[in-house]
Design a protein around this motif. Structure first.
Motif, PDB file in Angstrom:
ATOM      1  N   GLY A 119       0.859  -1.180   0.000  1.00  0.00           N
ATOM      2  CA  GLY A 119       0.000   0.000   0.000  1.00  0.00           C
ATOM      3  C   GLY A 119       0.897   1.233   0.000  1.00  0.00           C
ATOM      4  N   ARG A 176      -5.638  -0.965  -3.865  1.00  0.00           N
ATOM      5  CA  ARG A 176      -6.243   0.175  -4.550  1.00  0.00           C
ATOM      6  C   ARG A 176      -6.222   1.441  -3.704  1.00  0.00           C
ATOM      7  NH1 ARG A 176     -10.545   3.225  -5.297  1.00  0.00           N
ATOM      8  NH2 ARG A 176     -11.264   3.697  -7.382  1.00  0.00           N
ATOM      9  N   THR A 177      -6.587   1.323  -2.440  1.00  0.00           N
ATOM     10  CA  THR A 177      -6.732   2.508  -1.591  1.00  0.00           C
ATOM     11  C   THR A 177      -5.371   2.940  -1.062  1.00  0.00           C
ATOM     12  OG1 THR A 177      -8.943   1.815  -0.948  1.00  0.00           O
ATOM     13  CG2 THR A 177      -7.847   3.420   0.477  1.00  0.00           C
ATOM     14  N   ASN A 178      -5.083   4.222  -1.228  1.00  0.00           N
ATOM     15  CA  ASN A 178      -3.868   4.784  -0.658  1.00  0.00           C
ATOM     16  C   ASN A 178      -4.209   6.081   0.058  1.00  0.00           C
ATOM     17  OD1 ASN A 178      -4.067   5.371  -3.655  1.00  0.00           O
ATOM     18  ND2 ASN A 178      -2.669   6.990  -3.040  1.00  0.00           N
ATOM     19  N   VAL A 179      -3.238   6.613   0.753  1.00  0.00           N
ATOM     20  CA  VAL A 179      -3.429   7.829   1.543  1.00  0.00           C
ATOM     21  C   VAL A 179      -2.551   8.916   0.955  1.00  0.00           C
ATOM     22  CG1 VAL A 179      -3.264   8.860   3.840  1.00  0.00           C
ATOM     23  CG2 VAL A 179      -3.827   6.421   3.600  1.00  0.00           C
ATOM     24  N   HIS A 236     -10.518  11.979   7.798  1.00  0.00           N
ATOM     25  CA  HIS A 236     -10.550  11.389   6.453  1.00  0.00           C
ATOM     26  C   HIS A 236      -9.266  10.601   6.152  1.00  0.00           C
ATOM     27  CE1 HIS A 236      -8.449  15.147   5.215  1.00  0.00           C
ATOM     28  NE2 HIS A 236      -7.997  14.421   4.215  1.00  0.00           N
ATOM     29  N   ARG A 237      -8.129  11.026   6.672  1.00  0.00           N
ATOM     30  CA  ARG A 237      -6.891  10.265   6.477  1.00  0.00           C
ATOM     31  C   ARG A 237      -6.893   8.965   7.284  1.00  0.00           C
ATOM     32  NH1 ARG A 237      -3.910  14.958   6.677  1.00  0.00           N
ATOM     33  NH2 ARG A 237      -3.840  15.668   4.540  1.00  0.00           N
ATOM     34  N   ARG A 277      -9.554   7.241   8.062  1.00  0.00           N
ATOM     35  CA  ARG A 277     -10.466   6.327   7.352  1.00  0.00           C
ATOM     36  C   ARG A 277      -9.770   5.717   6.130  1.00  0.00           C
ATOM     37  NH1 ARG A 277     -14.353  10.363   8.079  1.00  0.00           N
ATOM     38  NH2 ARG A 277     -14.270  10.847   5.884  1.00  0.00           N
ATOM     39  N   ALA A 278      -9.040   6.556   5.380  1.00  0.00           N
ATOM     40  CA  ALA A 278      -8.321   6.042   4.209  1.00  0.00           C
ATOM     41  C   ALA A 278      -7.234   5.050   4.631  1.00  0.00           C
ATOM     42  CB  ALA A 278      -7.705   7.194   3.415  1.00  0.00           C
ATOM     43  N   ALA A 298      -8.869   1.766   5.584  1.00  0.00           N
ATOM     44  CA  ALA A 298      -9.283   1.028   4.382  1.00  0.00           C
ATOM     45  C   ALA A 298      -8.070   0.402   3.694  1.00  0.00           C
ATOM     46  CB  ALA A 298     -10.029   1.956   3.420  1.00  0.00           C
ATOM     47  N   MET A 299      -6.969   1.156   3.620  1.00  0.00           N
ATOM     48  CA  MET A 299      -5.753   0.612   3.019  1.00  0.00           C
ATOM     49  C   MET A 299      -5.263  -0.594   3.821  1.00  0.00           C
ATOM     50  SD  MET A 299      -1.967   2.331   2.658  1.00  0.00           S
ATOM     51  CE  MET A 299      -1.841   2.345   4.448  1.00  0.00           C
ATOM     52  N   GLN A 355      -7.407  -3.737   3.247  1.00  0.00           N
ATOM     53  CA  GLN A 355      -7.054  -4.401   1.995  1.00  0.00           C
ATOM     54  C   GLN A 355      -5.686  -5.070   2.103  1.00  0.00           C
ATOM     55  OE1 GLN A 355      -7.318  -1.320  -1.004  1.00  0.00           O
ATOM     56  NE2 GLN A 355      -9.393  -0.777  -0.327  1.00  0.00           N
TER      57      GLN A 355
END
Length: 182
Positions: A105, A135-138, A152-153, A155-156, A159-160, A163
């Motif tokens: 990631g 897929r998800t990155n920060v 928001h960071r 949460r991202a 999610a990263m 995954q």
């Protein structure tokens, strides 16, 4: 639940960098999770040779050993001239088989683009090394007047890591059942 050993690789070695702070934040987020055992690999802590040697040095072996021991990776990278730094490319190139069949990631930082151009270049490099990139990155915009640890960071990042740990577990199970063929 088995914890995934995730190497947080801090890719910038510049004086005055912010990558070490971003890397600590990533490691702190990871440490709060029950499914992650983070280890920070700050490239500034390695005494790599200025030119690629004909034989690995002890520092190269120490780095590649950490890569081999990891179940997955979070690469913390700045964006320099729409790509990632040479120090990171050099370190990536020191290992080869050690990267295979593991996930990665990305947490990137830069101005306006939040380092996303660097991430896209890294995705190509890691594809060649048989690394599954999530897929998800920060991203962090250094021009924004906000703290690093925002809702928001986080949460991202969660999610990263969701995954990343899924892929780390799945790929570790697969490598255990059958050696990866490159």
């Amino acid at each position: 639940m088995q914890r995934s050993r995730i190497a947080v690789i801090v890719g910038s070695t510049r004086e005055g960098r912010v990558g070490d702070g971003v890397g600590r934040w990533v490691a702190d987020v990871a440490a709060r999770r029950a499914d992650v055992e983070p280890v920070v690999l700050d490239l500034a802590d390695y005494d790599f040779p200025p030119c690629y040697p004909s034989r690995p040095t002890p520092e190269i072996r120490r780095f590649t050993g950490q890569v081999a021991d990891a179940d997955g990776f979070v690469v913390v990278t700045p964006e320099y001239n729409r790509s990632f730094p040479a120090s990171l490319k050099q370190a990536i190139d020191y290992a080869y088989d050690e990267w295979h069949a593991k996930p990665a990631g990305f947490v990137s930082y830069g101005y306006r683009s939040e380092g996303f151009h660097a991430v896209e270049h890294l995705r190509s490099v890691f594809t060649e090394l048989h690394v599954m990139t999530v897929r998800t990155n920060v991203g962090v915009n250094l021009l924004a007047d906000e703290p690093l640890d925002t809702e928001h960071r986080r949460r991202a990042a969660d999610a990263m890591f969701d995954q990343l740990t899924w892929w780390a577990s799945a790929l570790k199970d697969a490598r255990t059942r059958r050696p990866y063929v490159s």
